[in-house]
Motif scaffolding. Structure first.
Motif, PDB file in Angstrom:
ATOM      1  N   PRO A 109       0.810  -1.216   0.000  1.00 43.17           N
ATOM      2  CA  PRO A 109       0.000   0.000   0.000  1.00 43.17           C
ATOM      3  C   PRO A 109       0.845   1.269   0.000  1.00 43.17           C
ATOM      4  N   ASP A 110       0.361   2.276  -0.677  1.00 41.90           N
ATOM      5  CA  ASP A 110       0.965   3.615  -0.745  1.00 41.90           C
ATOM      6  C   ASP A 110       2.355   3.639  -1.380  1.00 41.90           C
ATOM      7  N   GLN A 111       2.730   2.662  -2.185  1.00 42.85           N
ATOM      8  CA  GLN A 111       4.031   2.649  -2.866  1.00 42.85           C
ATOM      9  C   GLN A 111       3.794   2.615  -4.374  1.00 42.85           C
ATOM     10  N   LEU A 112       4.707   3.185  -5.131  1.00 49.96           N
ATOM     11  CA  LEU A 112       4.621   3.199  -6.591  1.00 49.96           C
ATOM     12  C   LEU A 112       5.476   2.070  -7.164  1.00 49.96           C
ATOM     13  N   GLU A 113       4.947   1.372  -8.136  1.00 49.44           N
ATOM     14  CA  GLU A 113       5.693   0.284  -8.771  1.00 49.44           C
ATOM     15  C   GLU A 113       6.853   0.851  -9.574  1.00 49.44           C
ATOM     16  N   GLY A 114       7.977   0.144  -9.530  1.00 50.84           N
ATOM     17  CA  GLY A 114       9.135   0.557 -10.307  1.00 50.84           C
ATOM     18  C   GLY A 114      10.135   1.382  -9.541  1.00 50.84           C
ATOM     19  N   TYR A 115       9.874   1.668  -8.284  1.00 48.86           N
ATOM     20  CA  TYR A 115      10.856   2.393  -7.477  1.00 48.86           C
ATOM     21  C   TYR A 115      11.692   1.388  -6.706  1.00 48.86           C
ATOM     22  N   GLN A 116      12.970   1.687  -6.593  1.00 42.72           N
ATOM     23  CA  GLN A 116      13.870   0.778  -5.904  1.00 42.72           C
ATOM     24  C   GLN A 116      14.352   1.440  -4.634  1.00 42.72           C
ATOM     25  N   PHE A 117      14.389   0.690  -3.557  1.00 43.48           N
ATOM     26  CA  PHE A 117      14.860   1.268  -2.303  1.00 43.48           C
ATOM     27  C   PHE A 117      16.233   0.739  -1.872  1.00 43.48           C
ATOM     28  N   VAL A 118      16.740  -0.338  -2.497  1.00 42.00           N
ATOM     29  CA  VAL A 118      18.079  -0.833  -2.197  1.00 42.00           C
ATOM     30  C   VAL A 118      19.070  -0.067  -3.072  1.00 42.00           C
ATOM     31  N   ARG A 119      20.090   0.554  -2.440  1.00 43.84           N
ATOM     32  CA  ARG A 119      21.041   1.374  -3.192  1.00 43.84           C
ATOM     33  C   ARG A 119      22.302   0.614  -3.622  1.00 43.84           C
ATOM     34  N   SER A 120      22.532  -0.571  -3.132  1.00 45.04           N
ATOM     35  CA  SER A 120      23.795  -1.259  -3.386  1.00 45.04           C
ATOM     36  C   SER A 120      23.711  -2.303  -4.503  1.00 45.04           C
ATOM     37  N   ALA A 121      22.533  -2.525  -5.061  1.00 40.65           N
ATOM     38  CA  ALA A 121      22.415  -3.541  -6.103  1.00 40.65           C
ATOM     39  C   ALA A 121      21.252  -3.200  -7.030  1.00 40.65           C
ATOM     40  N   ILE A 122      21.424  -3.580  -8.284  1.00 40.11           N
ATOM     41  CA  ILE A 122      20.323  -3.489  -9.242  1.00 40.11           C
ATOM     42  C   ILE A 122      20.287  -4.797 -10.015  1.00 40.11           C
ATOM     43  N   HIS A 123      19.176  -5.078 -10.601  1.00 39.95           N
ATOM     44  CA  HIS A 123      19.061  -6.256 -11.451  1.00 39.95           C
ATOM     45  C   HIS A 123      18.446  -5.781 -12.758  1.00 39.95           C
ATOM     46  N   ALA A 124      19.246  -5.870 -13.814  1.00 34.76           N
ATOM     47  CA  ALA A 124      18.777  -5.430 -15.128  1.00 34.76           C
ATOM     48  C   ALA A 124      19.127  -6.515 -16.135  1.00 34.76           C
ATOM     49  N   LYS A 125      18.439  -6.484 -17.250  1.00 32.23           N
ATOM     50  CA  LYS A 125      18.765  -7.428 -18.313  1.00 32.23           C
ATOM     51  C   LYS A 125      18.680  -6.726 -19.662  1.00 32.23           C
ATOM     52  N   TRP A 126      19.453  -7.238 -20.621  1.00 32.41           N
ATOM     53  CA  TRP A 126      19.496  -6.727 -21.979  1.00 32.41           C
ATOM     54  C   TRP A 126      20.107  -7.809 -22.845  1.00 32.41           C
ATOM     55  N   HIS A 127      20.026  -7.620 -24.162  1.00 32.46           N
ATOM     56  CA  HIS A 127      20.676  -8.594 -25.027  1.00 32.46           C
ATOM     57  C   HIS A 127      21.078  -7.939 -26.338  1.00 32.46           C
ATOM     58  N   PHE A 128      22.349  -8.130 -26.706  1.00 30.94           N
ATOM     59  CA  PHE A 128      22.897  -7.695 -27.982  1.00 30.94           C
ATOM     60  C   PHE A 128      23.347  -8.940 -28.737  1.00 30.94           C
ATOM     61  N   ASP A 129      23.386  -8.856 -30.056  1.00 30.53           N
ATOM     62  CA  ASP A 129      23.852  -9.976 -30.858  1.00 30.53           C
ATOM     63  C   ASP A 129      24.756  -9.455 -31.964  1.00 30.53           C
ATOM     64  N   ASP A 130      25.800 -10.201 -32.263  1.00 25.04           N
ATOM     65  CA  ASP A 130      26.681  -9.887 -33.380  1.00 25.04           C
ATOM     66  C   ASP A 130      27.146 -11.212 -33.967  1.00 25.04           C
ATOM     67  N   SER A 131      26.517 -11.617 -35.056  1.00 26.28           N
ATOM     68  CA  SER A 131      26.814 -12.924 -35.645  1.00 26.28           C
ATOM     69  C   SER A 131      28.153 -12.939 -36.380  1.00 26.28           C
ATOM     70  N   GLU A 132      28.731 -11.756 -36.678  1.00 23.25           N
ATOM     71  CA  GLU A 132      29.988 -11.724 -37.429  1.00 23.25           C
ATOM     72  C   GLU A 132      31.208 -11.910 -36.527  1.00 23.25           C
ATOM     73  N   SER A 133      31.311 -11.100 -35.476  1.00 28.26           N
ATOM     74  CA  SER A 133      32.497 -11.192 -34.621  1.00 28.26           C
ATOM     75  C   SER A 133      32.157 -11.445 -33.160  1.00 28.26           C
ATOM     76  N   GLY A 134      30.889 -11.563 -32.834  1.00 27.61           N
ATOM     77  CA  GLY A 134      30.522 -11.813 -31.446  1.00 27.61           C
ATOM     78  C   GLY A 134      30.624 -10.560 -30.595  1.00 27.61           C
ATOM     79  N   ILE A 135      30.190 -10.673 -29.377  1.00 24.54           N
ATOM     80  CA  ILE A 135      30.261  -9.558 -28.429  1.00 24.54           C
ATOM     81  C   ILE A 135      31.547  -9.690 -27.634  1.00 24.54           C
ATOM     82  N   ASP A 136      32.372  -8.667 -27.674  1.00 23.07           N
ATOM     83  CA  ASP A 136      33.626  -8.659 -26.925  1.00 23.07           C
ATOM     84  C   ASP A 136      33.370  -8.312 -25.460  1.00 23.07           C
ATOM     85  N   HIS A 137      32.580  -7.280 -25.216  1.00 19.76           N
ATOM     86  CA  HIS A 137      32.256  -6.880 -23.847  1.00 19.76           C
ATOM     87  C   HIS A 137      31.059  -5.945 -23.877  1.00 19.76           C
ATOM     88  N   THR A 138      30.436  -5.791 -22.737  1.00 20.15           N
ATOM     89  CA  THR A 138      29.357  -4.816 -22.572  1.00 20.15           C
ATOM     90  C   THR A 138      29.706  -3.964 -21.358  1.00 20.15           C
TER      91      THR A 138
END
Length: 189
Positions: A154-183
């Protein structure tokens, strides 16, 4: 060679040549590297250029007279760029029509000594990758146990984070020619 000539009066002159070096051996092979700088590249972002360098060729008898280089789709072949003279340079950066192919391409260097004997060495090859990685999934935060507040609290908005020492995110890139070296990830506040 010493040459002595004497006339009928008994007077002689002697001449000495500067000598001759016998060279029955081709140049000692060195190494050929794709790209410029201190290392060998596996991928090049340049679709219309070739860069290579070499080291270690030598000829103790008659010295290296000049180098030639070529480029092929098979090791040792010159079917993409025919032999070009590089004089006594130890590197080449040149425009080249790579025919729209991504390769692999193999650079060959031929060293010629002072008596015309040759040795040639081919690089381990490189592939052209002139396109950036494709974004398959945009970065997004993952709602889980890292302190995201859900609408069930109750009384909280979705999508706000209260822990300052960690995040959890995801993404994805693709490179079929030379691959991903780093992100890398950058978080802005």
């Amino acid at each position: 060679v010493h040459v002595r000539a004497c006339n009928h009066a008994g007077l002689c002159s002697i001449a000495v040549s500067d000598g001759v070096t016998v060279d029955t051996n081709p140049p000692i092979p060195g190494q050929v590297f794709d790209g410029l700088g201190d290392s060998d590249i596996a991928y090049s972002p340049l679709p219309n250029h070739v860069a290579l360098h070499w080291a270690g060729f030598s000829d103790p008898e008659s010295q290296i007279d000049h180098y030639d280089w070529c480029l092929g789709l098979t090791a040792g072949e010159c079917d993409v760029v025919v032999w070009k003279e590089a004089y006594l340079q130890d590197h080449v950066m040149a425009a080249a029509d790579l025919g729209g192919s991504s390769g692999p391409f193999y650079a060959t260097v031929r060293a010629t000594n002072g008596v015309g004997m040759t040795t040639q060495v081919t690089s381990n090859g490189f592939v052209v990758d002139a396109t950036a990685p494709i974004v398959d999934q945009d970065p997004a935060f993952v709602v889980d146990h890292f302190g995201f507040v859900s609408t069930t609290v109750p009384d909280q908005l979705e999508g706000y984070q209260f822990v300052r020492s960690a995040i959890h995110a995801k993404w994805h890139f693709d490179d079929s020619e030379s691959g991903i070296d780093h992100t890398t990830i950058e978080v802005s506040v």
